[in-house]
Design a protein around this motif. Structure first.
Motif, PDB file in Angstrom:
ATOM      1  N   ASP A 144      32.308  -9.320  54.455  1.00  0.00           N
ATOM      2  CA  ASP A 144      33.060  -9.662  55.661  1.00  0.00           C
ATOM      3  C   ASP A 144      32.940  -8.532  56.672  1.00  0.00           C
ATOM      4  OD1 ASP A 144      33.869 -11.931  54.373  1.00  0.00           O
ATOM      5  OD2 ASP A 144      35.867 -11.196  53.885  1.00  0.00           O
ATOM      6  N   THR A 145      32.806  -8.894  57.947  1.00  0.00           N
ATOM      7  CA  THR A 145      32.623  -7.892  58.992  1.00  0.00           C
ATOM      8  C   THR A 145      33.840  -6.979  59.122  1.00  0.00           C
ATOM      9  OG1 THR A 145      31.310  -9.569  60.154  1.00  0.00           O
ATOM     10  CG2 THR A 145      31.860  -7.576  61.370  1.00  0.00           C
ATOM     11  N   ILE A 146      35.032  -7.518  58.942  1.00  0.00           N
ATOM     12  CA  ILE A 146      36.232  -6.687  59.036  1.00  0.00           C
ATOM     13  C   ILE A 146      36.196  -5.589  57.974  1.00  0.00           C
ATOM     14  CG2 ILE A 146      38.714  -6.700  58.503  1.00  0.00           C
ATOM     15  CD1 ILE A 146      38.986  -9.178  60.212  1.00  0.00           C
ATOM     16  N   GLN A 147      35.772  -5.935  56.757  1.00  0.00           N
ATOM     17  CA  GLN A 147      35.698  -4.913  55.707  1.00  0.00           C
ATOM     18  C   GLN A 147      34.678  -3.833  56.068  1.00  0.00           C
ATOM     19  OE1 GLN A 147      38.048  -4.994  53.789  1.00  0.00           O
ATOM     20  NE2 GLN A 147      38.674  -7.137  53.780  1.00  0.00           N
ATOM     21  N   ALA A 148      33.556  -4.253  56.619  1.00  0.00           N
ATOM     22  CA  ALA A 148      32.539  -3.271  57.029  1.00  0.00           C
ATOM     23  C   ALA A 148      33.078  -2.350  58.113  1.00  0.00           C
ATOM     24  CB  ALA A 148      31.285  -3.986  57.511  1.00  0.00           C
ATOM     25  N   SER A 149      33.813  -2.910  59.051  1.00  0.00           N
ATOM     26  CA  SER A 149      34.339  -2.097  60.154  1.00  0.00           C
ATOM     27  C   SER A 149      35.374  -1.089  59.649  1.00  0.00           C
ATOM     28  CB  SER A 149      34.944  -2.996  61.235  1.00  0.00           C
ATOM     29  OG  SER A 149      36.164  -3.592  60.807  1.00  0.00           O
ATOM     30  N   ILE A 150      36.189  -1.486  58.677  1.00  0.00           N
ATOM     31  CA  ILE A 150      37.157  -0.569  58.072  1.00  0.00           C
ATOM     32  C   ILE A 150      36.427   0.554  57.339  1.00  0.00           C
ATOM     33  CG2 ILE A 150      38.913  -0.382  56.257  1.00  0.00           C
ATOM     34  CD1 ILE A 150      39.730  -3.299  57.079  1.00  0.00           C
ATOM     35  N   LEU A 151      35.382   0.198  56.604  1.00  0.00           N
ATOM     36  CA  LEU A 151      34.618   1.202  55.866  1.00  0.00           C
ATOM     37  C   LEU A 151      33.933   2.192  56.802  1.00  0.00           C
ATOM     38  CD1 LEU A 151      33.131  -1.076  53.084  1.00  0.00           C
ATOM     39  CD2 LEU A 151      34.724   0.821  52.733  1.00  0.00           C
ATOM     40  N   GLN A 152      33.514   1.732  57.984  1.00  0.00           N
ATOM     41  CA  GLN A 152      32.906   2.656  58.933  1.00  0.00           C
ATOM     42  C   GLN A 152      33.895   3.741  59.361  1.00  0.00           C
ATOM     43  OE1 GLN A 152      31.252  -0.449  61.741  1.00  0.00           O
ATOM     44  NE2 GLN A 152      29.498   0.955  61.691  1.00  0.00           N
ATOM     45  N   GLY A 167      42.012   4.251  64.433  1.00  0.00           N
ATOM     46  CA  GLY A 167      40.632   3.797  64.292  1.00  0.00           C
ATOM     47  C   GLY A 167      40.519   2.488  63.550  1.00  0.00           C
ATOM     48  N   ILE A 168      41.314   2.316  62.496  1.00  0.00           N
ATOM     49  CA  ILE A 168      41.246   1.080  61.712  1.00  0.00           C
ATOM     50  C   ILE A 168      41.759  -0.098  62.518  1.00  0.00           C
ATOM     51  CG2 ILE A 168      42.271  -0.111  59.724  1.00  0.00           C
ATOM     52  CD1 ILE A 168      41.969   2.509  58.165  1.00  0.00           C
ATOM     53  N   ASP A 169      42.872   0.074  63.228  1.00  0.00           N
ATOM     54  CA  ASP A 169      43.409  -1.024  64.036  1.00  0.00           C
ATOM     55  C   ASP A 169      42.402  -1.466  65.089  1.00  0.00           C
ATOM     56  OD1 ASP A 169      45.693  -0.857  62.550  1.00  0.00           O
ATOM     57  OD2 ASP A 169      46.976  -0.101  64.161  1.00  0.00           O
ATOM     58  N   LYS A 170      41.772  -0.508  65.747  1.00  0.00           N
ATOM     59  CA  LYS A 170      40.777  -0.856  66.771  1.00  0.00           C
ATOM     60  C   LYS A 170      39.595  -1.581  66.152  1.00  0.00           C
ATOM     61  CE  LYS A 170      37.918   0.995  70.518  1.00  0.00           C
ATOM     62  NZ  LYS A 170      36.743   0.194  70.126  1.00  0.00           N
ATOM     63  N   ALA A 171      39.132  -1.101  64.996  1.00  0.00           N
ATOM     64  CA  ALA A 171      37.979  -1.729  64.343  1.00  0.00           C
ATOM     65  C   ALA A 171      38.276  -3.182  63.981  1.00  0.00           C
ATOM     66  CB  ALA A 171      37.611  -0.939  63.093  1.00  0.00           C
ATOM     67  N   ILE A 172      39.470  -3.426  63.439  1.00  0.00           N
ATOM     68  CA  ILE A 172      39.838  -4.791  63.043  1.00  0.00           C
ATOM     69  C   ILE A 172      39.952  -5.693  64.267  1.00  0.00           C
ATOM     70  CG2 ILE A 172      41.705  -6.185  62.066  1.00  0.00           C
ATOM     71  CD1 ILE A 172      42.238  -3.855  60.128  1.00  0.00           C
ATOM     72  N   LEU A 173      40.595  -5.205  65.324  1.00  0.00           N
ATOM     73  CA  LEU A 173      40.772  -6.024  66.528  1.00  0.00           C
ATOM     74  C   LEU A 173      39.432  -6.300  67.214  1.00  0.00           C
ATOM     75  CD1 LEU A 173      44.024  -4.429  67.959  1.00  0.00           C
ATOM     76  CD2 LEU A 173      43.762  -6.717  66.951  1.00  0.00           C
ATOM     77  N   ASP A 174      38.516  -5.337  67.182  1.00  0.00           N
ATOM     78  CA  ASP A 174      37.190  -5.558  67.774  1.00  0.00           C
ATOM     79  C   ASP A 174      36.463  -6.689  67.048  1.00  0.00           C
ATOM     80  OD1 ASP A 174      37.593  -3.580  69.630  1.00  0.00           O
ATOM     81  OD2 ASP A 174      36.327  -2.080  68.637  1.00  0.00           O
ATOM     82  N   VAL A 175      36.571  -6.728  65.725  1.00  0.00           N
ATOM     83  CA  VAL A 175      35.935  -7.808  64.974  1.00  0.00           C
ATOM     84  C   VAL A 175      36.616  -9.135  65.280  1.00  0.00           C
ATOM     85  CG1 VAL A 175      35.435  -8.718  62.676  1.00  0.00           C
ATOM     86  CG2 VAL A 175      35.154  -6.285  63.134  1.00  0.00           C
ATOM     87  N   ALA A 176      37.941  -9.133  65.343  1.00  0.00           N
ATOM     88  CA  ALA A 176      38.676 -10.373  65.638  1.00  0.00           C
ATOM     89  C   ALA A 176      38.259 -10.936  66.989  1.00  0.00           C
ATOM     90  CB  ALA A 176      40.172 -10.109  65.607  1.00  0.00           C
TER      91      ALA A 176
END
Length: 384
Positions: free
Chosen positions: A238-246, A16-25
């Motif tokens: 940062d959006t990446i941090q928000a996506s990780i927290l989700q 889940g974390i890898d997908k969230a980070i790549l989606d933001v990237a």
């Protein structure tokens, strides 16, 4: 063994974390992207407040709250003496004066009786105007908010809940970060809910304060980021941090249950060996730290050295009370300002705890503590 095993957590949540980070990237929306607003809604729903305003750190969250209330030079803000420096630092950066309050030796949180005395003493002195009580949910345990609220009402003070270590804890079924007039938290990686960098948030039910904090975090913006109606700061998430927290928020309930199970195992093993943490009736801790008390500083320091030799990490939170920090030498405070905090700084030791610690690892820590203290007891008898 790790003190707080973020690598193990990542392996569990990796997909889940890898997908969230790549989606933001891939999105190109790296600061205040849509995930930030989504996270704010999710956090507000979880805590039970009308508003959540994310920001760049837990320290910034405290600053945003104080700015929303217009705290300034000549104001007194009451801060627990046994806490991380940021709780008072934010006060000083606004030009106000922190008044340090002793803590309860069992819960480690601000002592309502000493708070009442410190407020009365400040009023008698007359050179500062009492404005705010900062209550820290230390090590994951909520402060005594019913008592604090009675004091705040008596003196017409705001309560600022510093929930940097407390996210997920509860008092009588109500969640931490909902007890203050404004409450704050930190998403530093080692916190109960942590991201992969710095991050923070403010929570409130007050629409006006929420709007002010939203403005202050973006350079004092008005109707747009290019209309600046006040002097603000740059504290966006940062959006990446928000996506990780989700991703982590989805797993948080399970992790909270696991860390409470780990804490219960520690307590069952250590109750007759050292002084274990107290969780008052009606409270649930999120266990940012599992902190025991030893009999003396030499014993505490000796145990920490022994654990290090066994490759078991431990930490002292905190070695110096706020009233003896060099940064506050100008306040001319007495060495005996807060005796309970002084004693705690000499005797506390935090042990490895996190949702993914195993029973075998807990046994290893407890066995080492028991071995050391048994040896120390034998050495004392020989000397006698």
């Amino acid at each position: 063994m790790r003190f707080r095993d973020l690598k193990r957590q990542y392996q569990v949540l990796k997909a889940g974390i890898d997908k969230a980070i790549l989606d933001v990237a891939a999105s190109g929306a790296y600061i205040m992207g849509p995930q930030v607003k989504e996270l704010e809604r999710e956090l507000a729903d979880y805590v039970g407040t009308r508003h959540c305003i994310s920001c760049a750190s837990g320290t910034d969250a405290l600053t945003l709250a104080l700015k929303a209330w217009g705290i300034k030079q000549g104001d007194a803000v009451f801060v627990p003496d046994f806490t991380f420096f940021a709780s008072a630092e934010a006060v000083s950066l606004e030009g106000a004066t922190p008044i340090f309050v002793d803590v309860d030796r069992e819960t480690f949180n601000i002592d309502p009786a000493d708070l009442a005395d410190k407020i009365e003493a400040t009023l008698r002195k007359g050179d500062l105007t009492p404005k705010v009580i900062i209550a820290v949910d230390l090590f994951g345990l909520p402060a005594n908010y019913p008592a604090l609220r009675r004091i705040a009402r008596k003196h017409n003070l705001h309560i600022l809940e510093d929930g940097a270590q407390g996210f997920g804890g509860t008092l009588n079924g109500k969640r931490n970060c909902s007890f203050g007039d404004i409450s704050t938290t930190s998403f530093f990686p080692g916190k109960p809910l942590g991201c992969y960098g710095d991050g923070g948030a403010c929570f409130t039910d007050n629409d006006e304060w929420a709007a002010l904090m939203d403005s202050y975090r973006m350079h004092g913006k008005g109707s747009s980021k290019y209309e600046n109606v006040r002097i603000g700061m740059n504290s966006r998430m940062d959006t990446i941090q928000a996506s990780i927290l989700q991703v982590k928020l989805k797993a948080f309930a399970e992790e909270l249950a696991a860390v409470n199970k780990a804490a219960a195992e520690y307590t069952a093993r250590l109750t007759d060996i050292v002084e274990t943490p107290v969780v008052p009736a009606g409270c649930l801790s999120s266990w940012a730290q599992y902190t025991v008390k030893l009999n003396s500083k030499p014993e505490r320091d000796g145990l920490q050295a022994y654990l290090k030799g066994q490759e078991i990490p431990s930490m002292v939170y905190y070695p110096t009370p706020m009233h003896r920090q060099k940064a506050y030498a100008n306040l001319g405070l007495s060495e005996s300002e807060c005796p309970v905090a002084d004693r705690l700084c000499d005797t506390v030791l935090s042990l490895p705890v996190h949702p993914y610690i195993s029973s075998e690892e807990i046994d290893e820590v407890c066995d080492a503590i028991e071995t050391f203290l048994h040896r120390e007891k034998g050495d004392r008898k020989e000397k006698e």
